[in-house]
Design a protein around this motif. Structure first.
Motif, PDB file in Angstrom:
ATOM      1  N   LYS A   1      70.222  87.187  75.588  1.00 53.73           N
ATOM      2  CA  LYS A   1      69.974  86.796  74.203  1.00 53.73           C
ATOM      3  C   LYS A   1      70.935  85.684  73.769  1.00 53.73           C
ATOM      4  O   LYS A   1      70.525  84.702  73.134  1.00 53.73           O
TER       5      LYS A   1
ATOM      6  N   SER B   1      70.325  82.215  75.808  1.00 57.42           N
ATOM      7  CA  SER B   1      69.089  81.485  75.520  1.00 57.42           C
ATOM      8  C   SER B   1      69.320  80.512  74.361  1.00 57.42           C
ATOM      9  O   SER B   1      68.486  79.638  74.096  1.00 57.42           O
ATOM     10  N   ALA B   2      70.468  80.668  73.698  1.00 58.74           N
ATOM     11  CA  ALA B   2      70.858  79.742  72.619  1.00 58.74           C
ATOM     12  C   ALA B   2      72.231  79.137  72.900  1.00 58.74           C
ATOM     13  O   ALA B   2      72.937  78.725  71.974  1.00 58.74           O
TER      14      ALA B   2
ATOM     15  N   ARG C   1      71.161  76.832  79.350  1.00 59.08           N
ATOM     16  CA  ARG C   1      69.824  77.254  78.918  1.00 59.08           C
ATOM     17  C   ARG C   1      68.782  76.902  79.981  1.00 59.08           C
ATOM     18  O   ARG C   1      67.852  77.662  80.231  1.00 59.08           O
TER      19      ARG C   1
ATOM     20  N   ASP D   1      61.369  87.244  72.733  1.00 55.90           N
ATOM     21  CA  ASP D   1      61.903  86.387  71.666  1.00 55.90           C
ATOM     22  C   ASP D   1      62.798  85.295  72.260  1.00 55.90           C
ATOM     23  O   ASP D   1      62.730  84.123  71.855  1.00 55.90           O
ATOM     24  N   SER D   2      63.636  85.690  73.226  1.00 56.75           N
ATOM     25  CA  SER D   2      64.531  84.722  73.885  1.00 56.75           C
ATOM     26  C   SER D   2      63.726  83.710  74.687  1.00 56.75           C
ATOM     27  O   SER D   2      64.038  82.510  74.698  1.00 56.75           O
TER      28      SER D   2
ATOM     29  N   ALA E   1      62.162  81.182  72.465  1.00 55.39           N
ATOM     30  CA  ALA E   1      63.156  80.198  72.017  1.00 55.39           C
ATOM     31  C   ALA E   1      63.334  79.102  73.063  1.00 55.39           C
ATOM     32  O   ALA E   1      63.461  77.910  72.718  1.00 55.39           O
TER      33      ALA E   1
END
Length: 602
Positions: free
Chosen positions: A274, A277-278, A285, A315-316, A319
Motif C-alpha cells: 500500500k 504503490s505511492a 513504483r 486499490d493499490s 493507483a
C-alpha cells in the motif's frame, strides 16, 4: 585490462558448464567452486555475475550423498565430497561475506540462498566435523546443520546492515530466493540459477498452492518472521530507492515464505504494498507494478475471509494504473489479465473496467499497445477464465473498435494476432469485422499477415455465405501478396478454412481458383504458393474427403514435373503429407513412382 576481463568471463562461464555437462562430476567439483570463489570477488561486474551464476549451478550438484558411482577411486572421491562439501561451502560463504572489499560481499548475497538450499537437503541433526569444515572449530568438535543454517541467517542479516549501498542492493536482489530457501520452498525450473520461484507459481488453486501450504510449516513461518521479515521491512524503508525497489519487488516471495497465510501477510506485506504503490520514487513504483500480479497472488487474500484485504490490493493496483509516469502505467497494465483472474468479475468491474477507456486513449503509444495486448490475454483461457462473454462484449468491444483504428500498427497487430480467441463473439462485432476487412489493404505487411490469419476464423463466426460475399476476394488477393509472410498466412489457414467451410465448397469453389492461378502463373513463386496451400489441405486429414484428396493428388503429381526445382520440392512435400490419407493402391501406383523418378532425375 579489458582483454583479461574477457578471458575471466569465459573462464567463469566454462567452469560451470564443465560440471553441468558432466565433464567434471559433481563429486569432483569442489576445486571448481574454489576457483569460482576467487572470480566472484573481482572488480568487473559481468565476471562476478557469471562466476556467481556458475557457482549456483554447481552447488546443487555437490549433494552426492547416496549417489552411486563406478569404481573404487570414484567412490572415494564421492565420499570425500560428501564429507567435505558442507563445511567448505559454509567457510566459503563466511569468507565472502566477511571480506574487506564490497565485491565479494555482493557475490555472497547471491550465493548464500543456494548454499542454504544445499543444507536444506541435509537432515538438521547431521554433524559437520571440525576437521573437514575449515571453520576454526577445535579438533573433534562439530556443528549441526541446524546451527549452520542459523549462522547463514545471521550472516545474511549482517550483510543487510552493511554501510555500502551496493551490498544492500545485493541483499535486496537476492531477498526473494533467500526467503524461499528459509521456508524450504523448492528451486525454480532452472535449478540453482532460477529467480524467485514465486514468479513461477500459479495461484490461487492447483498444486502450487497446496505445495506451499504443505511445505511451509508453522516452525518455518516463525523463522521467516524472526529472521527474514525484519530484513525485508528495513530494506523497504532504505534511503536508497535502488535498494527499496529490489526489496519491494520480492514481496511475492515473502508471501509465499509465510505460507500464503493471509493473517500474517496482512500485517507484514500489505502495508508495504500500500505504501510503495505511492512511493515518491517512480522507479520503486515501476518495479512494484512490474511484478504486481505475482505479489498480489502470493498473499493468501484470494480466500473469502480476506475479501477486504484483496480490495486494498486492487486499490493499490488501480493507483499504479493511473500513475502519472508512463513507464509505471505500462508496467502495471501488463498485469491486468492475471489480476482479473485473481479478483474475478467483481473486482474487474469495480476497479479495472472503469480505467480501461482512459488507458486505451493514453497519449503514450506503449501504454495503448500493452492495453491491447492485455485485454486479449483476458480472453485467453490459459491465462484468465474469470470473464463471461457478456462482460467481454460490454467492456472490450468498444476498446477493440478503437484499437483497430489506432494510428500505430503495433497496437492493431496486438489485437489482430489474438482476435481468434473471441471467434465465437465476432458475429456480434460488426464494426470490428468491418475494420478487419478494411485493414486487408493496410500498408504495413504485418497487419495484412494478421488479417490473412483471421479470415478462416471470420468464416467460422459469420458462415459460408459471408465468406463468399466479403472474404473470398480478400483471401485470393492476400494469397498473391508481394510479401512472403502474408502469403504464408493464407497458406497456413487453408486447413482451418477446410474445417470451417467443408470439403465440398473447397472442391467446388476454391480449387478451381487455385488451379487458374497456377496455370496462369508468370513466376514460380505463385506456383509454390498454390502447391503449399494444397499441401496444407492434405495435412488436414480429419476433414479431407476422398474426392478432394484425389484432386489434390493429381495436382501435386503435376507439380512434381515442374521445370523449377523449388516447385518440385514443395510438390514432393505435399505428396508426403497426403501419403497417410490415400489408400495403398494409389500410393504404390502413382505416388511412389513419381517420387522415385524425381529422386533419380534430381
Amino acid at each position: 585490462s579489458e582483454e583479461e576481463d574477457e578471458i575471466l568471463l569465459i573462464l567463469a562461464e566454462q567452469l560451470g558448464q564443465m560440471v553441468i555437462s558432466g565433464l567434471v562430476p559433481g563429486y569432483r567439483a569442489l576445486t571448481v567452486v574454489s576457483i569460482l570463489e576467487k572470480l566472484s570477488g573481482v572488480e568487473e561486474t559481468v565476471v562476478r555475475d557469471k562466476a556467481v551464476e556458475s557457482m549456483n549451478s554447481v552447488i546443487p550438484l555437490l549433494m552426492v550423498e547416496g549417489q552411486s558411482v563406478r569404481g573404487k577411486e570414484e567412490e572415494e572421491a564421492r565420499e570425500t565430497c560428501a564429507k567435505s562439501a558442507p563445511g567448505l561451502l559454509l567457510a566459503m560463504v563466511k569468507r565472502m561475506g566477511g571480506a574487506d572489499w564490497f565485491t565479494a560481499k555482493i557475490s555472497a548475497c547471491a550465493v548464500l540462498p543456494c548454499v542454504y538450499q544445499f543444507f536444506n537437503s541435509m537432515k538438521n541433526s547431521t554433524i559437520v566435523s571440525a576437521s573437514d569444515n575449515g571453520m576454526g572449530l577445535e579438533d573433534g568438535g562439530g556443528i549441526t546443520v541446524e546451527d549452520i543454517k542459523t549462522e547463514l541467517r545471521n550472516l545474511f542479516k549482517k550483510l543487510s546492515e552493511d554501510d555500502t549501498p551496493m551490498v544492500r542492493r545485493g541483499v535486496g536482489k537476492s531477498l526473494g530466493r533467500y526467503a524461499e530457501a528459509v521456508a524450504k520452498l523448492p528451486y525454480g525450473k532452472k535449478g540453482g540459477i532460477s529467480g524467485p520461484v514465486a514468479k513461477e507459481f500459479i495461484i490461487p488453486g492447483g498444486k502450487d498452492e497446496s505445495t506451499i501450504k504443505k511445505t511451509v510449516t508453522q516452525d518455518l513461518k516463525n523463522k521467516v518472521l524472526e529472521d527474514v521479515v525484519p530484513i525485508y521491512e528495513r530494506l523497504t524503508t532504505d534511503e536508497q530507492d535502488s535498494v527499496r525497489l529490489l526489496a519491494v519487488s520480492n514481496s511475492g516471495s515473502i508471501g509465499c515464505a509465510l505460507g500464503l497465510d493471509g493473517n500474517l501477510c496482512k500485517n507484514v506485506v500489505l502495508p508495504i504494498i500500500k505504501a510503495h504503490s505511492a512511493d515518491l520514487s517512480w522507479r520503486v513504483r515501476n518495479h512494484l507494478a512490474k511484478d504486481f500480479a505475482v505479489v498480489a497472488q502470493s498473499q493468501g487474500f484470494h480466500e473469502p475471509s480476506h475479501k477486504a484485504d484483496l480490495t486494498i490490493i486492487f486499490d493499490s493496483f488501480a493507483a499504479l494504473l493511473q500513475d502519472f509516469e508512463a513507464e509505471v502505467r505500462t508496467s502495471a497494465v501488463e498485469n491486468i489479465a492475471r489480476m482479473t483472474q485473481l479478483g474475478g468479475v467483481e473486482h474487474f468491474k469495480s476497479h479495472l473496467a472503469p480505467l480501461l477507456p482512459a488507458l486505451a486513449d493514453d497519449p503514450v503509444m506503449e501504454v495503448r499497445s500493452k492495453v491491447a495486448q492485455t485485454i486479449m490475454d483476458c480472453c485467453d483461457d490459459s491465462i484468465c477464465t474469470s470473464l463471461t462473454d457478456k462482460v467481454i462484449l460490454q467492456d472490450f468491444k468498444p476498446l477493440l473498435e478503437g484499437f483497430l483504428n489506432d494510428e500505430f500498427s503495433e497496437v492493431q497487430i496486438h489485437i489482430l494476432s489474438k482476435l481468434h480467441r473471441v471467434t465465437h463473439l465476432l458475429s456480434q462485432m460488426d464494426v470490428v469485422v468491418q475494420s478487419i476487412l478494411n485493414m486487408s489493404k493496410a500498408a504495413n505487411w504485418r497487419v495484412r499477415e494478421a488479417v490473412g490469419f483471421l479470415l478462416p476464423h471470420l468464416a467460422d463466426a459469420r458462415g459460408v455465405t459471408f465468406f463468399e460475399e466479403n472474404l473470398f476476394d480478400i483471401w485470393m488477393k492476400l494469397l498473391m501478396d508481394q510479401v512472403s509472410d502474408v502469403r504464408s498466412s493464407c497458406v497456413r489457414g487453408a486447413g482451418k478454412l477446410l474445417s470451417v467451410i467443408g470439403a465440398a465448397w473447397i472442391q467446388g469453389q476454391l480449387l478451381p481458383r487455385y488451379i487458374e492461378l497456377y496455370e496462369g502463373a508468370t513466376t514460380y513463386l505463385t506456383r509454390i504458393t498454390v502447391l503449399r496451400s494444397f499441401a496444407n489441405l492434405a495435412g488436414a486429414e480429419a476433414n479431407l474427403t476422398k474426392e478432394l484428396a484425389d484432386q489434390i493428388l493429381d495436382f501435386l503429381l503435376k507439380g512434381v514435373q515442374d521445370s523449377v526445382a523449388n516447385v518440385r520440392m514443395i510438390a514432393a512435400i505435399g505428396l508426403g503429407a497426403l501419403s497417410s490419407v490415400v489408400d495403398k493402391g494409389v500410393l504404390n501406383s502413382k505416388m511412389l513412382p513419381a517420387l522415385q523418378s524425381l529422386l533419380a532425375e534430381d
